[in-house]
Design a protein around this motif. Structure first.
Motif, PDB file in Angstrom:
ATOM      1  N   GLU A 118      11.404  39.696  10.553  1.00  0.00           N
ATOM      2  CA  GLU A 118      10.538  40.638  11.247  1.00  0.00           C
ATOM      3  C   GLU A 118      10.598  41.994  10.544  1.00  0.00           C
ATOM      4  OE1 GLU A 118       8.430  40.080  13.723  1.00  0.00           O
ATOM      5  OE2 GLU A 118       8.990  37.956  13.567  1.00  0.00           O
ATOM      6  N   PRO A 119       9.492  42.720  10.485  1.00  0.00           N
ATOM      7  CA  PRO A 119       9.511  44.028   9.831  1.00  0.00           C
ATOM      8  C   PRO A 119      10.279  45.066  10.637  1.00  0.00           C
ATOM      9  CG  PRO A 119       7.399  43.655  10.891  1.00  0.00           C
ATOM     10  CD  PRO A 119       8.179  42.375  11.030  1.00  0.00           C
ATOM     11  N   THR A 120      10.777  46.094   9.958  1.00  0.00           N
ATOM     12  CA  THR A 120      11.437  47.210  10.637  1.00  0.00           C
ATOM     13  C   THR A 120      10.412  48.027  11.402  1.00  0.00           C
ATOM     14  OG1 THR A 120      13.022  47.281   8.809  1.00  0.00           O
ATOM     15  CG2 THR A 120      12.972  49.177  10.295  1.00  0.00           C
ATOM     16  N   ALA A 121       9.229  48.160  10.829  1.00  0.00           N
ATOM     17  CA  ALA A 121       8.114  48.858  11.481  1.00  0.00           C
ATOM     18  C   ALA A 121       6.828  48.181  11.050  1.00  0.00           C
ATOM     19  CB  ALA A 121       8.119  50.342  11.104  1.00  0.00           C
ATOM     20  N   GLY A 122       5.741  48.485  11.780  1.00  0.00           N
ATOM     21  CA  GLY A 122       4.479  47.823  11.496  1.00  0.00           C
ATOM     22  C   GLY A 122       4.423  46.462  12.174  1.00  0.00           C
ATOM     23  N   ARG A 123       3.409  45.679  11.845  1.00  0.00           N
ATOM     24  CA  ARG A 123       3.272  44.378  12.515  1.00  0.00           C
ATOM     25  C   ARG A 123       2.744  43.314  11.549  1.00  0.00           C
ATOM     26  NH1 ARG A 123      -2.078  43.504  14.556  1.00  0.00           N
ATOM     27  NH2 ARG A 123      -3.459  45.249  14.068  1.00  0.00           N
ATOM     28  N   VAL A 124       3.094  42.072  11.869  1.00  0.00           N
ATOM     29  CA  VAL A 124       2.598  40.911  11.128  1.00  0.00           C
ATOM     30  C   VAL A 124       1.871  40.020  12.129  1.00  0.00           C
ATOM     31  CG1 VAL A 124       3.181  38.918   9.717  1.00  0.00           C
ATOM     32  CG2 VAL A 124       4.528  41.015   9.515  1.00  0.00           C
ATOM     33  N   LYS A 125       0.592  39.792  11.870  1.00  0.00           N
ATOM     34  CA  LYS A 125      -0.225  38.996  12.772  1.00  0.00           C
ATOM     35  C   LYS A 125      -0.622  37.698  12.083  1.00  0.00           C
ATOM     36  CE  LYS A 125      -4.724  39.014  15.097  1.00  0.00           C
ATOM     37  NZ  LYS A 125      -6.015  39.735  15.218  1.00  0.00           N
ATOM     38  N   ARG A 126      -0.391  36.558  12.754  1.00  0.00           N
ATOM     39  CA  ARG A 126      -0.745  35.251  12.203  1.00  0.00           C
ATOM     40  C   ARG A 126      -1.831  34.602  13.050  1.00  0.00           C
ATOM     41  NH1 ARG A 126       4.479  35.983  12.384  1.00  0.00           N
ATOM     42  NH2 ARG A 126       5.562  36.301  10.406  1.00  0.00           N
ATOM     43  N   GLY A 127      -2.773  33.958  12.369  1.00  0.00           N
ATOM     44  CA  GLY A 127      -3.845  33.268  13.088  1.00  0.00           C
ATOM     45  C   GLY A 127      -3.314  32.131  13.943  1.00  0.00           C
TER      46      GLY A 127
ATOM     47  N   ARG B 185     -10.351  24.864   8.190  1.00  0.00           N
ATOM     48  CA  ARG B 185      -9.032  24.473   8.707  1.00  0.00           C
ATOM     49  C   ARG B 185      -8.295  25.645   9.342  1.00  0.00           C
ATOM     50  NH1 ARG B 185      -5.636  22.036   4.117  1.00  0.00           N
ATOM     51  NH2 ARG B 185      -4.316  21.388   5.842  1.00  0.00           N
ATOM     52  N   LEU B 186      -8.559  26.861   8.825  1.00  0.00           N
ATOM     53  CA  LEU B 186      -7.781  28.018   9.235  1.00  0.00           C
ATOM     54  C   LEU B 186      -8.504  28.964  10.179  1.00  0.00           C
ATOM     55  CD1 LEU B 186      -6.148  28.979   5.836  1.00  0.00           C
ATOM     56  CD2 LEU B 186      -4.889  28.842   7.968  1.00  0.00           C
ATOM     57  N   GLY B 187      -9.825  28.969  10.122  1.00  0.00           N
ATOM     58  CA  GLY B 187     -10.555  30.043  10.773  1.00  0.00           C
ATOM     59  C   GLY B 187     -10.528  31.265   9.869  1.00  0.00           C
ATOM     60  N   LYS B 188     -10.950  32.388  10.401  1.00  0.00           N
ATOM     61  CA  LYS B 188     -11.036  33.595   9.571  1.00  0.00           C
ATOM     62  C   LYS B 188      -9.715  34.335   9.472  1.00  0.00           C
ATOM     63  CE  LYS B 188     -15.971  34.338  10.397  1.00  0.00           C
ATOM     64  NZ  LYS B 188     -17.014  35.271  10.919  1.00  0.00           N
ATOM     65  N   ASP B 189      -8.819  34.127  10.428  1.00  0.00           N
ATOM     66  CA  ASP B 189      -7.546  34.869  10.450  1.00  0.00           C
ATOM     67  C   ASP B 189      -6.427  34.002   9.900  1.00  0.00           C
ATOM     68  OD1 ASP B 189      -8.736  37.098  11.660  1.00  0.00           O
ATOM     69  OD2 ASP B 189      -8.540  36.175  13.647  1.00  0.00           O
ATOM     70  N   VAL B 190      -5.729  34.522   8.901  1.00  0.00           N
ATOM     71  CA  VAL B 190      -4.589  33.803   8.336  1.00  0.00           C
ATOM     72  C   VAL B 190      -3.327  34.602   8.664  1.00  0.00           C
ATOM     73  CG1 VAL B 190      -3.610  32.764   6.253  1.00  0.00           C
ATOM     74  CG2 VAL B 190      -6.080  32.900   6.510  1.00  0.00           C
ATOM     75  N   VAL B 191      -2.914  35.491   7.773  1.00  0.00           N
ATOM     76  CA  VAL B 191      -1.765  36.363   8.029  1.00  0.00           C
ATOM     77  C   VAL B 191      -2.158  37.777   7.642  1.00  0.00           C
ATOM     78  CG1 VAL B 191       0.646  36.862   7.494  1.00  0.00           C
ATOM     79  CG2 VAL B 191      -0.135  34.493   7.569  1.00  0.00           C
ATOM     80  N   ASP B 192      -1.942  38.719   8.541  1.00  0.00           N
ATOM     81  CA  ASP B 192      -2.195  40.132   8.261  1.00  0.00           C
ATOM     82  C   ASP B 192      -0.891  40.903   8.345  1.00  0.00           C
ATOM     83  OD1 ASP B 192      -4.857  39.579   8.071  1.00  0.00           O
ATOM     84  OD2 ASP B 192      -5.378  40.302  10.079  1.00  0.00           O
ATOM     85  N   LEU B 193      -0.557  41.642   7.280  1.00  0.00           N
ATOM     86  CA  LEU B 193       0.551  42.588   7.289  1.00  0.00           C
ATOM     87  C   LEU B 193      -0.064  43.972   7.416  1.00  0.00           C
ATOM     88  CD1 LEU B 193       1.714  40.022   5.826  1.00  0.00           C
ATOM     89  CD2 LEU B 193       3.284  41.551   4.651  1.00  0.00           C
ATOM     90  N   VAL B 194       0.278  44.699   8.470  1.00  0.00           N
ATOM     91  CA  VAL B 194      -0.341  45.991   8.731  1.00  0.00           C
ATOM     92  C   VAL B 194       0.741  47.077   8.827  1.00  0.00           C
ATOM     93  CG1 VAL B 194      -1.838  47.303  10.272  1.00  0.00           C
ATOM     94  CG2 VAL B 194      -2.193  44.834  10.000  1.00  0.00           C
ATOM     95  N   ASP B 195       0.693  48.015   7.878  1.00  0.00           N
ATOM     96  CA  ASP B 195       1.627  49.160   7.846  1.00  0.00           C
ATOM     97  C   ASP B 195       3.086  48.690   7.968  1.00  0.00           C
ATOM     98  OD1 ASP B 195      -0.382  51.016   7.557  1.00  0.00           O
ATOM     99  OD2 ASP B 195      -0.630  51.296   9.717  1.00  0.00           O
ATOM    100  N   VAL B 196       3.400  47.620   7.255  1.00  0.00           N
ATOM    101  CA  VAL B 196       4.729  47.022   7.375  1.00  0.00           C
ATOM    102  C   VAL B 196       5.768  47.843   6.608  1.00  0.00           C
ATOM    103  CG1 VAL B 196       6.112  45.055   6.591  1.00  0.00           C
ATOM    104  CG2 VAL B 196       3.989  44.669   7.847  1.00  0.00           C
ATOM    105  N   GLU B 197       6.900  48.041   7.244  1.00  0.00           N
ATOM    106  CA  GLU B 197       8.048  48.675   6.598  1.00  0.00           C
ATOM    107  C   GLU B 197       9.268  47.792   6.804  1.00  0.00           C
ATOM    108  OE1 GLU B 197       8.674  52.704   7.780  1.00  0.00           O
ATOM    109  OE2 GLU B 197       6.579  53.302   7.488  1.00  0.00           O
TER     110      GLU B 197
END
Length: 596
Positions: free
Chosen positions: A337-346, A281-293
């Motif tokens: 939204e984060p102050t820094a870093g990124r949030v990626k959603r599938g 249903r989702l594929g391999k990518d869901v939600v990634d939080l990367v170096d989030v501040e």
């Protein structure tokens, strides 16, 4: 055991409902009683009758002379004009309460994050509740009656309260009666369970886990409970036996009956099947939080947090109030939204959140339940089966008559269950549950957990209900010290981290970096000796169990008019049971050291 309080032939009837009929109960020294039952069946009413706050229509409550009774009612309030300090310690001088270790511990456990000089009227509802509980616990009571004491407490607070109640009275003295939907807490503090249902009260020996076992066996033997309810209880039992390691720390002979009951019960969740469905249903990518501040007014809350959420992942989030749990959920859902870093959603991610505010029902509060369901999709797939919305609502405890009820007239628990159903019918593939246990009794919590077991998606849960957290998630993380930390040891590891943080001077809000508390380790020789003693104790307990069964059989076959012979058998039985109790305590002590 000295008698403290009795209620004899109690009956109570309201214009539209008979609550109790001819109930007789007793409370004695050393009793630790948990009251369970469906919402509306009279748990809180029974407690108020015991406390003398409600007069029954017939029957009477008698209290032994000199016995003091203290109660925390759900409606109890504290004078809003008082300061926090005045509300908790009253007129006691500072040197009096500060010099009392018990009072200091209660303040640390319930009010350490509150401004001592703030007016009660300026506090939130949850903070006022904690002040009322602290005020009650400071008093000396022979009987303590607590109605939902864990409401507004985080996991740390619930753990502290359990430890406080377990050490509050010397062994075999005092009495505790508690109404709570927190099943971990019931197991931690109660040795007897009273189930309120169908105008009666039914006693069970043991806490929640033992109550579930006995209840399933009672239903099996009597064959009076419908098959759906029995299957759900057996599934719950399977969790109790196969779930968290802490719940299996019992002598082997004690779980033989449980093993027989669940021999043909499948695991609570088919993790492989659910993960495959979630990936499809989702594929391999869901939600990634990367170096989030995240920072508020230049004050950092999160620093360099990275978390890659996988398809089918079932994660519980722990942390003190103010640590950032809600902010973390907002980052995942896209509400912040984060102050820094990124949030990626599938690309295929569809996120839904069960909030504490029930805001999803505001627009339909004048509609009847069946009208709302008529606007939903006609079927829902779960566990390879097709369900209509009405069938799902039945699984969540709604009767056909309640389908005609406007949403605004539903109880808090019914609104909560309808809210969950409407979210699931939207078929999200990422589900966020923020304190989902509010307003639900233990039966409905089990029903909700059963429904979530077949939900094929990614699940993120924030809850102070330890039982639910361990029940529906497969791993836990802690928001602590501005970071997100994986907890291979689960809730126990989190509590160790928090104790270590407090010893190191960390603030309650978790602003300092935490380090794991090192548990005392045993040498190789000590490990060998401890395991050897555990095995010996288990063999001895098995023999004592067989001996008590033989004595019971002898007593049943013995001439009942031979009082002297029966007395000797009774003495032998008591000696065997006493020896078994001492061995069990030693077994538990050794098991905890080995687990550490």
């Amino acid at each position: 055991m000295a008698h403290l309080l009795g209620a004899e032939k109690i009956s109570l009837e309201y214009p539209t409902k008979v609550v109790f009929e001819n109930i007789t109960i007793g409370i004695g020294e050393g009793d630790r009683i948990g009251i369970v039952g469906r919402n509306g069946d009279g748990k809180s009413t029974l407690m108020k009758i015991i406390a003398g706050r409600i007069e029954p229509d017939s029957g009477q409550v008698t209290v032994r002379g000199g016995v003091t009774v203290g109660m925390l009612d759900q409606a109890d309030t504290v004078d809003e004009s008082l300061t926090v300090g005045q509300a908790i310690v009253g007129d006691l001088a500072e040197h009096e309460w500060a010099g009392d270790a018990k009072i200091r511990d209660i303040i640390r456990g319930l009010a350490s994050d509150l401004d001592w000089d703030a007016q009660v009227g300026q506090l939130s509802g949850g903070q006022r509740r904690r002040v009322a509980l602290a005020k009650l616990l400071i008093g000396d009571w022979d009987i303590l009656l607590l109605d939902e004491p864990t409401n507004h407490l985080d996991i740390e607070g619930v753990h502290w309260l359990a430890e406080h109640l377990n050490s509050r009275w010397p062994g075999g003295t005092g009495a505790l009666v508690v109404v709570t939907h927190d099943r971990w807490f019931l197991d931690a503090v109660c040795t007897t369970t009273w189930e309120v249902h169908d105008r009666i009260l039914e006693p069970f020996e043991g806490g929640y886990a033992a109550y579930i076992l006995q209840r399933v066996e009672r239903d099996r033997q009597a064959a009076v409970v419908e098959q759906k309810r029995q299957n759900l209880m057996r599934k719950e039992l399977a969790w109790l036996r196969r779930g968290a390691p802490a719940r299996t720390a019992k002598p082997k002979f004690r779980i033989e009956a449980a093993n027989e009951l669940i021999a043909d019960v499948p695991p609570v969740r088919n993790a492989i099947e659910l993960t495959q469905l979630a990936t499809a249903r989702l594929g391999k990518d869901v939600v990634d939080l990367v170096d989030v501040e995240v920072a508020f007014a230049d004050e950092p809350l999160f620093s360099k947090v990275t978390w890659r959420i996988a398809p089918g992942e079932r994660t519980g989030i722990l942390g003190v109030n103010g640590a950032g749990k809600s902010t973390l959920l907002e980052l995942i859902s896209g509400d912040r939204e984060p102050t820094a870093g990124r949030v990626k959603r599938g690309k295929t991610v569809k996120i839904a959140k069960l909030t504490q505010q029930l805001k999803e029902l505001a627009e339909v509060e004048n509609d009847k339940v069946h009208e709302i369901l008529a606007r939903q999709k006609r079927s829902y797939q779960a566990a390879g089966q097709e369900f209509t919305p009405s069938m799902l609502l039945e699984r969540l405890g709604f009767s056909s008559a309640q389908l005609q009820t406007p949403v605004k007239d539903l109880s808090g628990g019914q609104r909560r269950r309808l809210q969950l159903l409407l979210i699931l019918l939207e078929e999200p593939n990422v589900l966020i549950l923020d304190e989902p246990t509010n307003d639900l009794d233990t039966d409905m919590l089990a029903a909700m957990e059963d429904l979530l077991d077949t939900w094929p998606g990614t699940l993120i849960v924030v809850s102070h209900d330890r039982y639910l957290l361990e029940r529906v998630t497969d791993q836990q993380y802690a928001v602590i010290g501005g970071t997100l930390r994986h907890l291979p040891g689960g809730v126990d590891e989190y509590l160790q981290l928090r104790r270590a943080e407090e010893r190191g001077g960390g603030a309650r809000k978790g602003s300092d970096t935490a380090t794991a508390e090192s548990a005392p380790t045993l040498s190789g020789a000590e490990l060998h000796a401890a395991r050897k003693e555990v095995n010996a104790i288990e063999r001895k307990l098995q023999k004592l169990q067989e001996e008590t069964e033989r004595i019971h059989a002898q007593m049943a076959d013995h001439d009942q008019s031979d009082f002297e012979g029966l007395g000797k058998l009774t003495t032998k039985l008591q000696a065997a049971e006493s020896e078994a109790e001492e061995l069990e305590l030693r077994w538990l002590e050794l098991s905890e050291r080995l687990e550490g």
